[in-house]
Design a protein around this motif. Structure first.
Motif, PDB file in Angstrom:
ATOM      1  N   ILE A 110       0.801  -1.240   0.000  1.00 29.82           N
ATOM      2  CA  ILE A 110       0.000   0.000   0.000  1.00 29.82           C
ATOM      3  C   ILE A 110       0.825   1.277   0.000  1.00 29.82           C
ATOM      4  CG2 ILE A 110      -2.020  -1.067   1.095  1.00 29.82           C
ATOM      5  CD1 ILE A 110      -1.186   0.280   3.725  1.00 29.82           C
ATOM      6  N   GLN A 111       2.124   1.177   0.249  1.00 28.79           N
ATOM      7  CA  GLN A 111       2.947   2.383   0.258  1.00 28.79           C
ATOM      8  C   GLN A 111       4.132   2.228  -0.696  1.00 28.79           C
ATOM      9  OE1 GLN A 111       2.249   3.991   4.848  1.00 28.79           O
ATOM     10  NE2 GLN A 111       4.323   3.440   4.226  1.00 28.79           N
ATOM     11  N   GLY A 112       4.716   3.377  -1.049  1.00 29.37           N
ATOM     12  CA  GLY A 112       5.969   3.386  -1.786  1.00 29.37           C
ATOM     13  C   GLY A 112       7.115   3.666  -0.839  1.00 29.37           C
ATOM     14  N   GLY A 113       7.935   4.633  -1.171  1.00 24.23           N
ATOM     15  CA  GLY A 113       9.112   4.945  -0.359  1.00 24.23           C
ATOM     16  C   GLY A 113       8.737   5.372   1.048  1.00 24.23           C
ATOM     17  N   PRO A 114       9.479   4.864   2.043  1.00 20.65           N
ATOM     18  CA  PRO A 114       9.210   5.283   3.428  1.00 20.65           C
ATOM     19  C   PRO A 114       9.657   6.728   3.660  1.00 20.65           C
ATOM     20  CG  PRO A 114      11.179   3.918   3.358  1.00 20.65           C
ATOM     21  CD  PRO A 114      10.617   3.923   1.958  1.00 20.65           C
ATOM     22  N   LEU A 115       9.078   7.372   4.658  1.00 20.52           N
ATOM     23  CA  LEU A 115       9.455   8.742   5.014  1.00 20.52           C
ATOM     24  C   LEU A 115      10.612   8.630   6.004  1.00 20.52           C
ATOM     25  CD1 LEU A 115       5.802  10.043   5.609  1.00 20.52           C
ATOM     26  CD2 LEU A 115       7.076   9.958   3.457  1.00 20.52           C
ATOM     27  N   VAL A 116      11.835   8.576   5.493  1.00 18.30           N
ATOM     28  CA  VAL A 116      12.982   8.275   6.354  1.00 18.30           C
ATOM     29  C   VAL A 116      13.192   9.372   7.404  1.00 18.30           C
ATOM     30  CG1 VAL A 116      15.414   7.594   6.440  1.00 18.30           C
ATOM     31  CG2 VAL A 116      14.049   6.990   4.451  1.00 18.30           C
ATOM     32  N   HIS A 117      12.870  10.620   7.026  1.00 17.63           N
ATOM     33  CA  HIS A 117      13.001  11.710   8.015  1.00 17.63           C
ATOM     34  C   HIS A 117      12.026  11.508   9.172  1.00 17.63           C
ATOM     35  CE1 HIS A 117       9.900  12.738   5.188  1.00 17.63           C
ATOM     36  NE2 HIS A 117       9.541  13.835   5.823  1.00 17.63           N
ATOM     37  N   VAL A 118      10.833  10.972   8.865  1.00 14.28           N
ATOM     38  CA  VAL A 118       9.855  10.713   9.932  1.00 14.28           C
ATOM     39  C   VAL A 118      10.272   9.479  10.740  1.00 14.28           C
ATOM     40  CG1 VAL A 118       7.434  10.236  10.462  1.00 14.28           C
ATOM     41  CG2 VAL A 118       8.011  11.828   8.619  1.00 14.28           C
ATOM     42  N   ILE A 119      10.869   8.492  10.057  1.00 11.39           N
ATOM     43  CA  ILE A 119      11.356   7.308  10.780  1.00 11.39           C
ATOM     44  C   ILE A 119      12.467   7.721  11.760  1.00 11.39           C
ATOM     45  CG2 ILE A 119      12.616   5.119  10.487  1.00 11.39           C
ATOM     46  CD1 ILE A 119      10.926   4.693   7.925  1.00 11.39           C
ATOM     47  N   ALA A 120      13.342   8.627  11.337  1.00 11.50           N
ATOM     48  CA  ALA A 120      14.373   9.148  12.252  1.00 11.50           C
ATOM     49  C   ALA A 120      13.702   9.832  13.444  1.00 11.50           C
ATOM     50  CB  ALA A 120      15.288  10.124  11.513  1.00 11.50           C
ATOM     51  N   ALA A 121      12.640  10.575  13.158  1.00 15.04           N
ATOM     52  CA  ALA A 121      11.909  11.263  14.235  1.00 15.04           C
ATOM     53  C   ALA A 121      11.207  10.257  15.150  1.00 15.04           C
ATOM     54  CB  ALA A 121      10.901  12.238  13.628  1.00 15.04           C
ATOM     55  N   LYS A 122      10.695   9.160  14.557  1.00 15.97           N
ATOM     56  CA  LYS A 122      10.080   8.112  15.391  1.00 15.97           C
ATOM     57  C   LYS A 122      11.128   7.535  16.344  1.00 15.97           C
ATOM     58  CE  LYS A 122       6.514   6.669  12.068  1.00 15.97           C
ATOM     59  NZ  LYS A 122       6.163   5.743  10.961  1.00 15.97           N
ATOM     60  N   ALA A 123      12.338   7.305  15.839  1.00 17.89           N
ATOM     61  CA  ALA A 123      13.415   6.764  16.688  1.00 17.89           C
ATOM     62  C   ALA A 123      13.665   7.709  17.873  1.00 17.89           C
ATOM     63  CB  ALA A 123      14.695   6.564  15.874  1.00 17.89           C
ATOM     64  N   ILE A 124      13.688   9.007  17.584  1.00 15.06           N
ATOM     65  CA  ILE A 124      13.920   9.983  18.666  1.00 15.06           C
ATOM     66  C   ILE A 124      12.760   9.950  19.672  1.00 15.06           C
ATOM     67  CG2 ILE A 124      14.057  12.460  19.190  1.00 15.06           C
ATOM     68  CD1 ILE A 124      15.673  12.775  16.594  1.00 15.06           C
ATOM     69  N   GLY A 125      11.538   9.889  19.152  1.00 11.85           N
ATOM     70  CA  GLY A 125      10.366   9.812  20.033  1.00 11.85           C
ATOM     71  C   GLY A 125      10.418   8.582  20.930  1.00 11.85           C
ATOM     72  N   PHE A 126      10.725   7.414  20.349  1.00  9.34           N
ATOM     73  CA  PHE A 126      10.805   6.182  21.156  1.00  9.34           C
ATOM     74  C   PHE A 126      11.916   6.311  22.194  1.00  9.34           C
ATOM     75  CE2 PHE A 126       9.323   3.918  17.058  1.00  9.34           C
ATOM     76  CZ  PHE A 126       7.998   4.186  17.355  1.00  9.34           C
ATOM     77  N   GLY A 127      13.003   6.974  21.807  1.00  9.03           N
ATOM     78  CA  GLY A 127      14.097   7.216  22.753  1.00  9.03           C
ATOM     79  C   GLY A 127      13.593   7.984  23.970  1.00  9.03           C
ATOM     80  N   GLU A 128      12.759   8.994  23.727  1.00  8.93           N
ATOM     81  CA  GLU A 128      12.160   9.757  24.840  1.00  8.93           C
ATOM     82  C   GLU A 128      11.247   8.854  25.675  1.00  8.93           C
ATOM     83  OE1 GLU A 128      12.763  12.787  25.895  1.00  8.93           O
ATOM     84  OE2 GLU A 128      14.121  13.334  24.264  1.00  8.93           O
ATOM     85  N   ASN A 129      10.465   8.013  24.987  1.00  5.34           N
ATOM     86  CA  ASN A 129       9.528   7.126  25.687  1.00  5.34           C
ATOM     87  C   ASN A 129      10.253   6.090  26.551  1.00  5.34           C
ATOM     88  OD1 ASN A 129       7.662   6.927  22.567  1.00  5.34           O
ATOM     89  ND2 ASN A 129       7.433   8.436  24.194  1.00  5.34           N
ATOM     90  N   LEU A 130      11.509   5.805  26.199  1.00  9.16           N
ATOM     91  CA  LEU A 130      12.275   4.813  26.959  1.00  9.16           C
ATOM     92  C   LEU A 130      12.963   5.420  28.191  1.00  9.16           C
ATOM     93  CD1 LEU A 130      13.809   2.817  23.964  1.00  9.16           C
ATOM     94  CD2 LEU A 130      12.425   1.802  25.790  1.00  9.16           C
ATOM     95  N   LYS A 131      12.990   6.763  28.267  1.00  7.48           N
ATOM     96  CA  LYS A 131      13.640   7.403  29.416  1.00  7.48           C
ATOM     97  C   LYS A 131      12.786   7.258  30.681  1.00  7.48           C
ATOM     98  CE  LYS A 131      16.166  10.876  26.752  1.00  7.48           C
ATOM     99  NZ  LYS A 131      16.215  12.288  26.320  1.00  7.48           N
ATOM    100  N   PRO A 132      13.431   7.246  31.863  1.00  8.10           N
ATOM    101  CA  PRO A 132      12.664   7.117  33.108  1.00  8.10           C
ATOM    102  C   PRO A 132      11.618   8.226  33.269  1.00  8.10           C
ATOM    103  CG  PRO A 132      15.048   7.084  33.538  1.00  8.10           C
ATOM    104  CD  PRO A 132      14.887   7.316  32.085  1.00  8.10           C
ATOM    105  N   GLU A 133      11.896   9.439  32.738  1.00  8.31           N
ATOM    106  CA  GLU A 133      10.948  10.557  32.860  1.00  8.31           C
ATOM    107  C   GLU A 133       9.606  10.248  32.217  1.00  8.31           C
ATOM    108  OE1 GLU A 133      14.268  10.594  32.239  1.00  8.31           O
ATOM    109  OE2 GLU A 133      14.731  12.573  31.390  1.00  8.31           O
ATOM    110  N   TRP A 134       9.622   9.335  31.248  1.00 10.01           N
ATOM    111  CA  TRP A 134       8.373   9.065  30.533  1.00 10.01           C
ATOM    112  C   TRP A 134       7.287   8.529  31.472  1.00 10.01           C
ATOM    113  CZ3 TRP A 134       6.342  10.948  26.484  1.00 10.01           C
ATOM    114  CH2 TRP A 134       5.154  10.391  25.996  1.00 10.01           C
TER     115      TRP A 134
END
Ligand SMILES: *Cc1c(COP(=O)(O)O)cnc(C)c1O
Length: 415
Positions: free
Chosen positions: A254-278
């Motif tokens: 259903i999709q073509g090329g992935p949005l790599v800039h958004v995937i990089a942003a997802k990685a950063i978001g998950f990084g925040e979610n993994l911190k104890p502050e989350w």
């Protein structure tokens, strides 16, 4: 100084007006949040230039070594965060993630059973206006008059309809979802179990809502709601066979090329979610929603199901002269953004409705706690008590603006 400021003043000014709007208003739409500035930086990065059709180490284009690295990091962090074996981080949104699940696991005309849109479900759970309701035969369960899912009723509906796949998860349900009960229902009728945790993922990630694993065969979420990441979706599973089907369904299904800039942003978001502050954030989201429920019900309004276990409440006006649409508009004039919502026992149209949905995630991200939520809940009740008093709404708007300005996240519109 930004490039945009010289090359396209028109767009630059619109973006800056949006920053002003976000700073001035109290955002209480339950599906919205304020993402991290670092997430916005990644979305504006050079990865937007890269074509990376395929998956890490299996691409159709050259020059993907860093796209591979960042996508693998996003996958690993998603798996760690939710405790699962496989993740596809390419879906452009929650709806694409869900479409990918159906495409992977169903054939056209197969039967699906999801939560009714007017009872809190999502369009993509089989609604007739969505491809999920056009390509598949969709059936629905809902909530009872107490605003809660009755799992015995769902079992009855599943026995009668014999779905191939059951969807659990909602967009407007203030109570915990019992994934184990859904598993028993799915097993009874031999169905696959799919959890869409778009709304509660941030709580699940913090252990503040039970996890859909190990009960569900496949799980999707948005990344921009309670998770506070970039606008997007992901799909997760522990089943290797399902994971393979999901990957082919997303690309090239259903999709073509992935949005790599958004995937990089997802990685950063998950990084925040993994911190104890989350964990502290997720706990505060729930505590703040509880204040909303307590104060608004004390002020005489009907809070559906009597309260909340998560990040949102539903307020019902079934017994009032005014509608959800009226309340939404009046609160908007008072600087408080919510959305009208259907409620159990609804008799008005979906464009009018008899309720509103109010969420705590965005204002919690701005740093507000119980004390601020108590003030806001009282002002919401004041507006509802005086639904036609536009002078009062204007006065509250000024007070809410002053409050909002004490909790600023972004010092500029573009990161
Ligand atoms: C928001 C939501 C989606 C869709 O997400 P989009 O990113 O808007 O496509 C899917 N399922 C549920 C339960 C949601 O609340």
């Amino acid at each position: 100084m930004y490039f945009m400021e010289n090359s396209d003043k028109e767009v630059f000014e619109i973006i800056n007006k949006e920053l002003q709007r976000q700073n001035d208003h109290l955002e209480m739409i339950a599906s919205e949040n304020f993402t991290f500035p670092a997430v916005m930086e990644a979305m504006g990065s050079v990865f937007t230039n890269k074509y990376a059709e395929g998956y890490p180490n299996k691409r159709y284009y050259g020059g993907c070594e860093y796209a591979d690295e960042v996508e693998q990091l996003a996958i690993d962090r998603a798996c760690k965060l939710f405790g699962c074996k496989f993740a596809n981080v390419q879906p452009h949104s929650g709806s694409q993630a869900n479409q990918g699940v159906y495409q992977a696991l169903l054939k056209p005309y197969d039967k699906i059973l999801g939560m009714d849109l007017s009872h809190g479900g999502h369009l993509t759970h089989g609604s007739k206006v969505s491809s999920s309701g056009k390509l598949y035969q969709s059936f629905f369960y809902g909530v009872e008059s107490d605003g809660r899912i009755d799992y015995d009723r769902v079992m009855d509906i599943a026995r009668i309809t014999q779905p191939k796949l059951i969807v659990c998860g909602a967009s407007a349900y203030p109570r915990e979802i019992d994934f184990k009960a859904f598993r028993e229902i799915a097993d009874e009728v031999g169905a696959l179990l799919f959890a869409d945790i778009a709304h509660i993922a941030g709580l699940v990630a913090a252990g503040e809502h039970p996890s859909p694993f190990p009960y569900c065969d496949v799980v999707t979420t948005t990344t921009h709601k309670t998770l506070r990441g970039p606008r997007g979706g992901i799909i997760m599973t522990n089943d290797e066979d399902i994971a393979k089907k999901i990957n082919s369904a997303i690309f090239p299904g259903i999709q073509g090329g992935p949005l790599v800039h958004v995937i990089a942003a997802k990685a950063i978001g998950f990084g925040e979610n993994l911190k104890p502050e989350w964990k502290a954030y997720a706990k505060q989201v729930k505590a703040n929603a509880k204040v909303l429920a307590d104060v608004i019900s004390k002020r005489g309004y009907d809070v559906v199901s009597g309260g909340t276990d998560n990040h949102l409440i539903l307020v019902s006006f079934l017994n009032k002269e005014f509608s959800g649409k009226d309340a939404d508009a009046a609160l908007g004039n008072a600087g408080i953004t919510v959305n009208k919502n259907t409620v159990p026992g609804e008799f008005r149209s979906p464009f009018v409705t008899s309720g509103i949905r109010i969420g705590s995630p965005a204002l919690t991200a701005r740093g507000m706690k119980e004390a601020e939520f108590e003030i806001i809940a009282n002002r919401i009740s004041d507006v509802l008590d005086n639904i036609n008093d536009t002078a009062l709404h204007a006065k509250i708007r000024e007070e809410m603006k002053e409050l909002a300005h004490k909790f600023i996240i972004y010092d500029r519109a573009i990161y």
